[in-house]
Design an enzyme around this catalytic site. Structure first.
Site, short mmCIF file in Angstrom:
data_model
loop_
_atom_site.label_atom_id
_atom_site.label_comp_id
_atom_site.label_asym_id
_atom_site.label_seq_id
_atom_site.Cartn_x
_atom_site.Cartn_y
_atom_site.Cartn_z
N TYR A 53 0.85 -1.20 0.00
CA TYR A 53 0.00 0.00 0.00
C TYR A 53 0.88 1.24 0.00
O TYR A 53 1.84 1.32 0.77
CB TYR A 53 -0.91 0.03 1.24
CG TYR A 53 -2.36 -0.04 0.85
CD1 TYR A 53 -2.93 0.97 0.06
CD2 TYR A 53 -3.17 -1.09 1.24
CE1 TYR A 53 -4.25 0.90 -0.33
CE2 TYR A 53 -4.50 -1.17 0.85
CZ TYR A 53 -5.04 -0.16 0.06
OH TYR A 53 -6.34 -0.23 -0.33
N ASP A 198 -5.12 14.19 -25.28
CA ASP A 198 -5.16 12.78 -24.87
C ASP A 198 -4.47 11.97 -25.97
O ASP A 198 -5.04 11.72 -27.03
CB ASP A 198 -6.63 12.37 -24.71
CG ASP A 198 -6.79 10.91 -24.33
OD1 ASP A 198 -5.79 10.16 -24.37
OD2 ASP A 198 -7.93 10.52 -23.98
N THR A 224 -2.59 6.49 -22.17
CA THR A 224 -2.55 5.13 -21.65
C THR A 224 -1.11 4.68 -21.82
O THR A 224 -0.34 5.29 -22.56
CB THR A 224 -3.46 4.17 -22.43
OG1 THR A 224 -3.04 4.17 -23.80
CG2 THR A 224 -4.91 4.56 -22.35
#
Ligand SMILES: *Cc1c(COP(=O)(O)O)cnc(C)c1O
Length: 414
Positions: A53, A198, A224
């Site tokens: 985490y 993008d 991405t």
């Protein structure tokens, strides 16, 4: 592919992974948004980092024990900034849609105006589609492409002047021409809007310097990492320094919880790979292969939206054949070619049926396909479409696809 332990623990899932490997091995992947990432990237993604985490950012975490995670995440950030020439990079977005959502969260309030590219014209769901949060919570106006497959920049300008959006989005999921980021910037400046580029699809081409970079113009660049950039599934959001803190806050605690540090390590590896001279050659071959495929299809008498492609993808326009994208994508699957149906400009069919098929070359180029192989692929596609009812003929075409796949195995071995 080492599934040693998985086979003992869960034979069901292991068996399906093996079948999926064979599917990828034995089919020609022309889905424009897919690629075949490296074993090095997969090793990073399959590492012990999945156990950790690390909410927050490097050196400002909410959990202890992050000293190694911090180094890895900072390496990824630095590599992203260098590769894309941006001031700041947040490598935590779980996907491209999350990267875009962070920009919306940072610079807009619900109801604010956005100008983006229409989904059925090549834009992305997260650019303001009514079924996406971006279209539900914001007032979106959409521009499209003309019959020649080009963005009409004067029309974009007129729409911007009329609607005065707070954010203008450029970048697409299905656009075969070079995007003029400078023009978008001029329009954004004229109306005082933020500009978000993008580059999810073209990131690999931008990284290689084979598509103009949005860096000098855009306030925000989102991408991405798994499409032409060839990394693990995920997203990155980059921005000018003045927006860095706000964007980081939008990602966490704004829209995400703990970052996927194993994937971030995979992103770091992919960004390193993309900075090498071999990657430039790879990206150049993606474009050569796309042009060879488009020319091959046109030579076989097929139509391509906008004619010759300028990047890694194209849309086959089936209107003249009287066949639909839905049916023909299924026929292509029968002959060992994977692709997706797609709308064409002014499509007479519904988005579920469509008159087009989108084709892209990043994945086959990774396997090693060259121009002459793309000509063979074009012939297989055209034959399959023109004689889609001839089962014996389709069987024969599938053999030809398989022959190409055998010539260029993915990962060399299992
Ligand atoms: C693929 C894509 C995205 C979304 O990426 P996901 O990782 O699937 O969320 C966003 N924008 C564009 C332009 C894309 O093509």
């Amino acid at each position: 592919m080492n599934l040693e332990n998985l086979k003992i623990v869960d034979r069901e899932v292991a068996a399906e992974i093996e079948k999926e490997f064979d599917r990828q091995q034995n089919n020609i992947e022309l889905i424009a948004s897919e690629n075949i990432t490296s074993k090095a990237v997969m090793e990073a993604c399959g590492s012990v980092l999945t156990n950790k985490y690390a909410e927050g950012k490097p050196h400002k975490r909410f959990y202890n024990g992050c000293e190694h995670i911090d180094v890895i995440e900072e390496i990824a950030q630095k590599r992203a900034c260098e590769l894309f020439h941006m001031d700041h990079a947040n490598v935590q977005p779980h996907s491209g849609a999350q990267a875009n959502m962070a920009v919306f969260m940072y610079c807009l309030k619900p109801g604010d105006k956005v100008l983006g590219m229409d989904l059925s014209n090549g834009g992305h769901l997260s650019h303001g589609s009514p079924v996406n949060f971006s279209g539900l919570y914001f007032d979106v106006k959409s521009y499209g492409i003309d019959e020649n497959g080009n963005i009409d920049y004067e029309n974009v300008r007129q729409m911007a002047l009329e609607h005065k959006p707070k954010l203008i989005i450029c970048g697409a999921s299905n656009y075969s021409k070079i995007i003029d980021f400078k023009k978008f910037k001029e329009i954004a400046d004229e109306v005082g809007a933020y500009l978000m580029a993008d580059i999810a699809h073209i990131a690999g081409l931008v990284a290689a310097g084979l598509h103009p970079s949005p860096a000098p113009y855009a306030d925000f660049v989102t991408t991405t990492t798994h499409k032409s950039l060839r990394g693990p599934r995920g997203g990155i959001v980059m921005c000018k320094e003045e927006h860095a803190q706000g964007i980081d806050k939008a990602i966490f605690p704004g829209i995400q919880g703990g970052p996927l540090e194993h994937i971030i390590a995979g992103k770091a590896v992919a960004l390193l790979e993309a900075s090498k001279p071999e990657f430039k050659e790879y990206a150049a071959q993606i474009i050569k292969n796309a042009k060879a495929l488009a020319q091959g299809l046109m030579d076989e008498g097929m139509d391509i939206v906008g004619g010759m492609t300028e990047n890694h993808l194209m849309t086959l326009d089936l209107r003249r054949t009287g066949k639909t994208g839905k049916d023909m994508a299924n026929v292509l699957e029968k002959v060992g070619i994977t692709a997706n149906k797609n709308t064409v400009p002014n499509d007479p069919q519904s988005p579920f049926v469509t008159s087009g098929i989108r084709l892209g070359t990043p994945a086959v180029t990774t396997r090693g396909f060259k121009e002459e192989d793309m000509v063979e692929v074009a012939k297989i596609i055209a034959s399959a479409i023109f004689s889609s009812d001839n089962e014996l003929g389709l069987q024969n075409l599938k053999e030809r696809s398989l022959k190409l796949c055998k010539k260029y195995p993915i990962y060399g071995d299992k």
